[in-house]
Design an enzyme around this catalytic site. Sequence first.
Site, PDB file in Angstrom:
ATOM      1  N   ARG A  67      -5.504   2.255  12.014  1.00 20.55           N
ATOM      2  CA  ARG A  67      -6.261   2.465  10.785  1.00 20.55           C
ATOM      3  C   ARG A  67      -6.797   3.889  10.694  1.00 20.55           C
ATOM      4  O   ARG A  67      -6.858   4.460   9.593  1.00 20.55           O
ATOM      5  CB  ARG A  67      -7.421   1.461  10.695  1.00 20.55           C
ATOM      6  N   HIS A  85       0.892  -1.165   0.000  1.00 17.43           N
ATOM      7  CA  HIS A  85       0.000   0.000   0.000  1.00 17.43           C
ATOM      8  C   HIS A  85       0.927   1.211   0.000  1.00 17.43           C
ATOM      9  O   HIS A  85       1.430   1.617   1.057  1.00 17.43           O
ATOM     10  CB  HIS A  85      -0.891   0.030   1.243  1.00 17.43           C
ATOM     11  N   ASP A 136       3.756  -4.462   2.752  1.00 18.86           N
ATOM     12  CA  ASP A 136       2.458  -3.987   3.202  1.00 18.86           C
ATOM     13  C   ASP A 136       2.458  -2.511   3.574  1.00 18.86           C
ATOM     14  O   ASP A 136       2.443  -1.648   2.723  1.00 18.86           O
ATOM     15  CB  ASP A 136       1.983  -4.856   4.369  1.00 18.86           C
ATOM     16  N   HIS A 187      -1.800 -12.038   4.536  1.00 17.28           N
ATOM     17  CA  HIS A 187      -1.703 -12.135   5.986  1.00 17.28           C
ATOM     18  C   HIS A 187      -2.060 -13.554   6.445  1.00 17.28           C
ATOM     19  O   HIS A 187      -1.204 -14.292   6.880  1.00 17.28           O
ATOM     20  CB  HIS A 187      -2.554 -11.099   6.712  1.00 17.28           C
ATOM     21  N   HIS A 211      -7.204  -9.560   1.533  1.00 20.21           N
ATOM     22  CA  HIS A 211      -6.813  -9.608   2.937  1.00 20.21           C
ATOM     23  C   HIS A 211      -7.648 -10.692   3.619  1.00 20.21           C
ATOM     24  O   HIS A 211      -8.873 -10.729   3.455  1.00 20.21           O
ATOM     25  CB  HIS A 211      -7.125  -8.281   3.636  1.00 20.21           C
TER      26      HIS A 211
END
Length: 440
Positions: free
Chosen positions: A78, A57, A318, A267, A230
Site C-alpha cells: 500500500r 483501480h 482490481d 474481496h 471493500h
Amino acid sequence: MSLTYWCERAWLPDGVADDVLVEVDGTRITRVEQGPPGSAERLSGLTIPGLANAHSHAFHRALRGATQEGKGDFWTWRERMYEVAARLDPASYQRLATAVYAEMALAGVTCVGEFHYLHHDEGGRPYTDPNAMGHALVRAARTAGLRITLLDTCYVSGGVGAPLTGVQLRFSDGDAERWAARAERLAAEYEGQPDVEIGAAIHSVRAVPPEQMPVVADFSHRHAAPLHMHVSEQRAENTACVEQYAATPVQVLHERGALGPRSTAVHATHLTDVDIELLGQSGTYMCVCPTTERDLADGIGPTRAAFERGAQITLGSDSHAVIDLFEEARAVELHERLATERRGHWPAADLLAAAAGAGHASLGFPDAGLLVPGAWADLVSIRLDSVRTAGTPGLEAVVFAATAADVHSVVSGGRRIVTDGRHVLGDIGPLLAETIADLR
C-alpha cells in the site's frame, strides 16, 4: 445504423450454438437467430457477450512488476501504491486510465467499475472543478470505448479510529455529508447519459466510520445506483473492526443499511458463517479479484459457499497485476480446488456468467452481458485455433485455457473497438509504457 454479424459459434443463454446471426442497430442487439452468413460480417471462433470488470483501480496499473522484490504484505504494498497516487493529476490520470481501459478492451471488457477515491489535489485541496479526477476517468473510458460505472468513493479516516495522513488527504472530502454534496453534483452532470453510471462506494470499515455509512447508502437508494465496498480483505482489518465495534465488517455494514441487491462486497476473503448468511440473504453481490488477492497474499475467499447462500459472484482485476478476466474466472475454481483439495466446484458457464451478466448487473447495467435482443451490443470473439485453445472447441476451452491474447474482435455498444487483436487507438503497449514511465 444496422449491422449484422455472423458468429461461427456463439454463447447464448441456452448454451453454445453454431452459425449465429446477431443483428445490431445502434447500441443494441435487435435480432439473434441461426442461419447462413450471407453478407454479414464474419466473426470466427467463439463469440460471447462483453465482459464486465467489476472492480478496478486504474492507477494501480503503474505498480505492475514494481512491487515484487523482497518480502512484504498488503500494508507494505500500500505504501508503494500511495507513492503513485501522490503523483497524479487530472491530465496524467486521464492518459494513464485511457491506456488501462484500452488494455481492458483488448481483453474483452466492455464495461468497467472504477472504484474511484483519488479526488483532490495535494493536501486534500479540491480542484477548481471538485470532480475533475472523476471526469478524467469518464473521458478515458469513452476514448477507449468502454462504458463506465464510476463508483465515487467516500473516504473519511486513515484506519479504524485513525486520522488521515499524507496522501490519504487527497482521498477525503472531510466527512460523508461533504462527500455526498460533491457526489450529487457529479451524478447530476451525467444524468441521462446511457454509457455512464454514477455509483457510490464505502471504501472500507477502516476508512468510513459506521455512523457515516448511512449517508453513502442513502445516496445509492435515492439514485437507484450501485453501492460497492471493500470488505474483509485482510485478517488485520477484521481484527481491528471487531476490537473497535464488536462486529465484523459485514455485520457493521448490515447494521448501517449498506447491504442489498444493488450492493457489492469486494474481496470478502475472510468471512464468518454469519457474514456469508448476511450477504446471501440480502442479495449482495460478492466481487472477487483472484489475481490481486493472490498477488497481495490476502487469501482465498469462500466463493462457492456465498454463492450457494444467495450472493451472486462477480469478477474484477482490481490492482491489475494482470488484466485478463478469463484468468480471474478460472482462478475462482482453481483456488477453490486448492482450498478444498477437490475439483469441480464451478461449471464453465457459471464462471463466464460471473464475468458477463452478473458483473454488468452489479454495475447498474442489467441489460448487458447477454446475447439477446434488447441487450447492449457487446460482442467479444475469441480464437479457437490458438496454441492455447486449439483442439478443444467447447466453452471450457475459453474459460479454462484462453487468455486475453486470444480475443481478436470486440464490439462495444455497437462500436467496433478491437479488430484482429488491435485497438482502434493503435498500439497500446507504448502508450502504457510512456504514461507509466512519466509517473515513475
